[in-house]
Design a protein around this motif. Structure first.
Motif, PDB file in Angstrom:
ATOM      1  N   UNK A   5       0.793  -1.185   0.085  1.00  0.00           N
ATOM      2  CA  UNK A   5      -0.171   0.241  -0.126  1.00  0.00           C
ATOM      3  C   UNK A   5       0.810   1.214   0.225  1.00  0.00           C
ATOM      4  N   UNK A   6       1.796   0.951   0.620  1.00  0.00           N
ATOM      5  CA  UNK A   6       3.512   2.286   1.258  1.00  0.00           C
ATOM      6  C   UNK A   6       3.851   2.869  -0.317  1.00  0.00           C
ATOM      7  N   UNK A   7       4.196   1.923  -1.101  1.00  0.00           N
ATOM      8  CA  UNK A   7       4.753   1.538  -2.550  1.00  0.00           C
ATOM      9  C   UNK A   7       3.193   2.993  -3.119  1.00  0.00           C
ATOM     10  N   UNK A   8       2.330   2.051  -3.699  1.00  0.00           N
ATOM     11  CA  UNK A   8       1.606   3.315  -4.232  1.00  0.00           C
ATOM     12  C   UNK A   8       0.869   4.662  -3.690  1.00  0.00           C
ATOM     13  N   UNK A   9       0.585   4.774  -2.414  1.00  0.00           N
ATOM     14  CA  UNK A   9       0.265   6.081  -1.732  1.00  0.00           C
ATOM     15  C   UNK A   9       1.871   6.610  -2.157  1.00  0.00           C
ATOM     16  N   UNK A  10       2.898   6.749  -1.932  1.00  0.00           N
ATOM     17  CA  UNK A  10       4.119   7.580  -2.617  1.00  0.00           C
ATOM     18  C   UNK A  10       3.571   8.062  -3.962  1.00  0.00           C
ATOM     19  N   UNK A  11       3.434   6.774  -4.953  1.00  0.00           N
ATOM     20  CA  UNK A  11       3.370   7.589  -5.703  1.00  0.00           C
ATOM     21  C   UNK A  11       2.259   8.705  -5.997  1.00  0.00           C
ATOM     22  N   UNK A  12       1.364   8.681  -5.075  1.00  0.00           N
ATOM     23  CA  UNK A  12       0.669   9.683  -5.858  1.00  0.00           C
ATOM     24  C   UNK A  12      -0.438  10.623  -4.470  1.00  0.00           C
ATOM     25  N   UNK A  13       0.738  10.551  -3.583  1.00  0.00           N
ATOM     26  CA  UNK A  13       0.911  11.999  -3.041  1.00  0.00           C
ATOM     27  C   UNK A  13       1.754  13.057  -3.184  1.00  0.00           C
ATOM     28  N   UNK A  14       1.606  14.311  -3.390  1.00  0.00           N
ATOM     29  CA  UNK A  14       2.536  15.059  -3.486  1.00  0.00           C
ATOM     30  C   UNK A  14       3.246  14.918  -2.151  1.00  0.00           C
ATOM     31  N   UNK A  15       4.885  16.161  -2.053  1.00  0.00           N
ATOM     32  CA  UNK A  15       5.765  15.584  -1.616  1.00  0.00           C
ATOM     33  C   UNK A  15       4.848  15.927  -0.649  1.00  0.00           C
ATOM     34  N   UNK A  16       4.567  17.083   0.324  1.00  0.00           N
ATOM     35  CA  UNK A  16       4.425  17.678   1.747  1.00  0.00           C
ATOM     36  C   UNK A  16       3.568  16.269   2.170  1.00  0.00           C
ATOM     37  N   UNK A  17       2.104  15.836   1.375  1.00  0.00           N
ATOM     38  CA  UNK A  17       1.769  14.856   2.001  1.00  0.00           C
ATOM     39  C   UNK A  17       3.005  12.905   2.493  1.00  0.00           C
ATOM     40  N   UNK A  18       3.546  12.530   1.320  1.00  0.00           N
ATOM     41  CA  UNK A  18       4.187  12.202   1.319  1.00  0.00           C
ATOM     42  C   UNK A  18       5.438  11.858   2.781  1.00  0.00           C
ATOM     43  N   UNK A  19       5.656  13.053   2.719  1.00  0.00           N
ATOM     44  CA  UNK A  19       6.626  12.870   3.982  1.00  0.00           C
ATOM     45  C   UNK A  19       5.914  13.617   5.444  1.00  0.00           C
ATOM     46  N   UNK A  20       5.049  13.325   5.814  1.00  0.00           N
ATOM     47  CA  UNK A  20       3.899  13.983   6.491  1.00  0.00           C
ATOM     48  C   UNK A  20       3.365  13.112   7.400  1.00  0.00           C
ATOM     49  N   UNK A  21       2.316  12.537   6.552  1.00  0.00           N
ATOM     50  CA  UNK A  21       1.508  11.487   6.264  1.00  0.00           C
ATOM     51  C   UNK A  21       2.154   9.900   6.722  1.00  0.00           C
ATOM     52  N   UNK A  22       1.591   9.363   7.676  1.00  0.00           N
ATOM     53  CA  UNK A  22       2.174   7.904   7.840  1.00  0.00           C
ATOM     54  C   UNK A  22       0.809   7.054   7.470  1.00  0.00           C
ATOM     55  N   UNK A  23       1.195   5.731   7.176  1.00  0.00           N
ATOM     56  CA  UNK A  23      -0.025   4.153   7.281  1.00  0.00           C
ATOM     57  C   UNK A  23       0.643   3.778   8.141  1.00  0.00           C
ATOM     58  N   UNK A  24      -0.352   3.412   9.366  1.00  0.00           N
ATOM     59  CA  UNK A  24       0.238   2.317  10.030  1.00  0.00           C
ATOM     60  C   UNK A  24      -0.783   0.934  10.328  1.00  0.00           C
ATOM     61  N   UNK A  25      -0.708   0.175  10.460  1.00  0.00           N
ATOM     62  CA  UNK A  25      -0.954  -1.002  11.551  1.00  0.00           C
ATOM     63  C   UNK A  25      -2.643  -0.761  12.594  1.00  0.00           C
ATOM     64  N   UNK A  26      -3.559  -0.289  12.737  1.00  0.00           N
ATOM     65  CA  UNK A  26      -4.100  -0.940  13.777  1.00  0.00           C
ATOM     66  C   UNK A  26      -3.811  -1.757  14.823  1.00  0.00           C
ATOM     67  N   UNK A  27      -3.082  -1.166  16.431  1.00  0.00           N
ATOM     68  CA  UNK A  27      -3.009  -1.939  17.301  1.00  0.00           C
ATOM     69  C   UNK A  27      -3.921  -2.323  18.695  1.00  0.00           C
ATOM     70  N   UNK A  28      -5.303  -2.021  18.069  1.00  0.00           N
ATOM     71  CA  UNK A  28      -6.062  -2.044  19.038  1.00  0.00           C
ATOM     72  C   UNK A  28      -6.977  -3.733  19.311  1.00  0.00           C
ATOM     73  N   UNK A  29      -7.156  -4.031  17.752  1.00  0.00           N
ATOM     74  CA  UNK A  29      -7.274  -5.119  17.600  1.00  0.00           C
ATOM     75  C   UNK A  29      -9.342  -4.692  17.505  1.00  0.00           C
ATOM     76  N   UNK A  30      -9.804  -6.055  18.487  1.00  0.00           N
ATOM     77  CA  UNK A  30     -10.823  -6.039  19.114  1.00  0.00           C
ATOM     78  C   UNK A  30     -11.709  -5.378  20.146  1.00  0.00           C
ATOM     79  N   UNK A  31     -10.594  -4.607  20.697  1.00  0.00           N
ATOM     80  CA  UNK A  31     -10.119  -3.290  21.716  1.00  0.00           C
ATOM     81  C   UNK A  31     -11.178  -2.171  21.243  1.00  0.00           C
TER      82      UNK A  31
END
Length: 319
Positions: free
Chosen positions: A281-307
């Motif tokens: 997903x990050x590979x595609x995200x980096x391709x289609x975002x502009x520089x300021x977004x690419x460098x400031x918005x991160x993509x992460x996996x959820x941590x809380x699960x069912x909670x």
């Protein structure tokens, strides 16, 4: 006396409940089955009885509880505290949830859509690091989500804000979506959507592939099967994974370019593919975002699960 809050995550199969600190730490949690008989008329009564029983069991006085928050499927009126159209609960008519729970337990009650409260949970004590701008995407049977901008949930004028699953991403061979239009993210990035893609590309694929053989043999194929085979370099599975990554990465890029959140959090059953999914997903995200977004918005996996649901529901009380 340290105040507590109660969070409720109302689902079609079970109702999860928890008692939490004001910092979002779960101290006790439990669940009860969702009784959808008689048009779901037992659900709220069961919740009330369960909360009363637990308060007695833990010898908690109502004065020690700041309030109750709940996430519910269906169309939620946050001000009136009502729900309608939650068909997996058999709630076809208007349900006065707030009125019944506040009347029986005599504590302040808050309610919002279940996907929104899961977003609040991940924002508050999960992968969102309590930043003010967080977007949550949940990949399950469908694709849901919630948008938090400047610490406020985005609801929209008709309550349809944050319906990330209905972003149009597939223009070439669009599948029909349950919402009535075609090409939605949900049709290509949910567990069902990945199976859709598998069937589409297996028809065109002529090489050697375990996944192709499974489809041709009429075996049931799951999203987990596709990801596991893609990790093993199965050629058809890699094609499906690449297209899935393209669509989800493109949707994340649109969200990033529009909102520039600090984090786009990806959760739900499909996210169990972990870093493998994230890298695609990050590979595609980096391709289609502009520089300021690419460098400031991160993509992460959820941590809380069912909670995430009960934690986010509880956060409605302290927001």
């Amino acid at each position: 006396m340290e105040k507590k809050i109660i969070g409720i995550d109302l689902g079609g199969t079970s109702i999860k409940l928890a008692i939490l600190t004001l910092e979002g730490e779960i101290q006790q949690k439990w669940s009860i089955p969702t009784n959808i008989l008689d048009e779901g008329s037992h659900i709220v009564d069961d919740i009330i009885a369960s909360i009363k029983h637990r308060l007695e069991t833990y010898q908690l006085d109502k004065a020690s509880i700041l309030g109750i928050g709940m996430g519910s499927p269906g169309v939620v009126d946050r001000e009136k505290g009502t729900v309608i159209g939650a068909y997996n609960l058999n709630w076809k008519t208007l349900q006065p949830v707030k009125e019944k729970i506040e009347g029986a337990i005599e504590l302040p009650f808050y309610i919002d859509n279940d996907a929104n409260v899961a977003a609040l949970g991940e924002k508050w004590v999960g992968a969102g690091d309590n930043d003010p701008d967080v977007v949550f995407i949940t990949l399950g049977t469908g694709v849901g989500g919630g948008i938090i901008a400047e610490n406020q949930l985005i609801h929209g004028c008709a309550g349809a804000g944050g319906e990330i699953g209905h972003l149009t991403v597939d223009f070439d061979h669009p599948f029909d979506c349950t919402c009535g239009k075609t090409g939605c993210l949900e049709t290509v990035a949910s567990a069902t959507g990945i199976v859709n893609l598998t069937r589409r590309y297996s028809e065109e694929f002529a090489g050697d592939s375990v996944l192709k053989n499974m489809v041709d043999d009429g075996q049931e194929v799951t999203a987990k099967d596709v990801f596991d085979l893609a990790k093993d370099d199965d050629p058809l599975a890699l094609i499906v994974f690449e297209r899935f990554s393209f669509y989800l990465g493109l949707a994340c890029a649109h969200i990033g370019n529009l909102l520039n959140p600090s984090t786009i959090v990806i959760g739900g059953g499909v996210s169990a593919a972990g870093s493998f999914l994230l890298d695609g997903v990050k590979k595609q995200f980096d391709q289609y975002t502009f520089k300021q977004v690419r460098e400031s918005t991160k993509i992460s996996l959820a941590k809380l699960g069912n909670d995430a649901g009960v934690i986010g529901a509880a956060s409605l009380v302290v927001k």
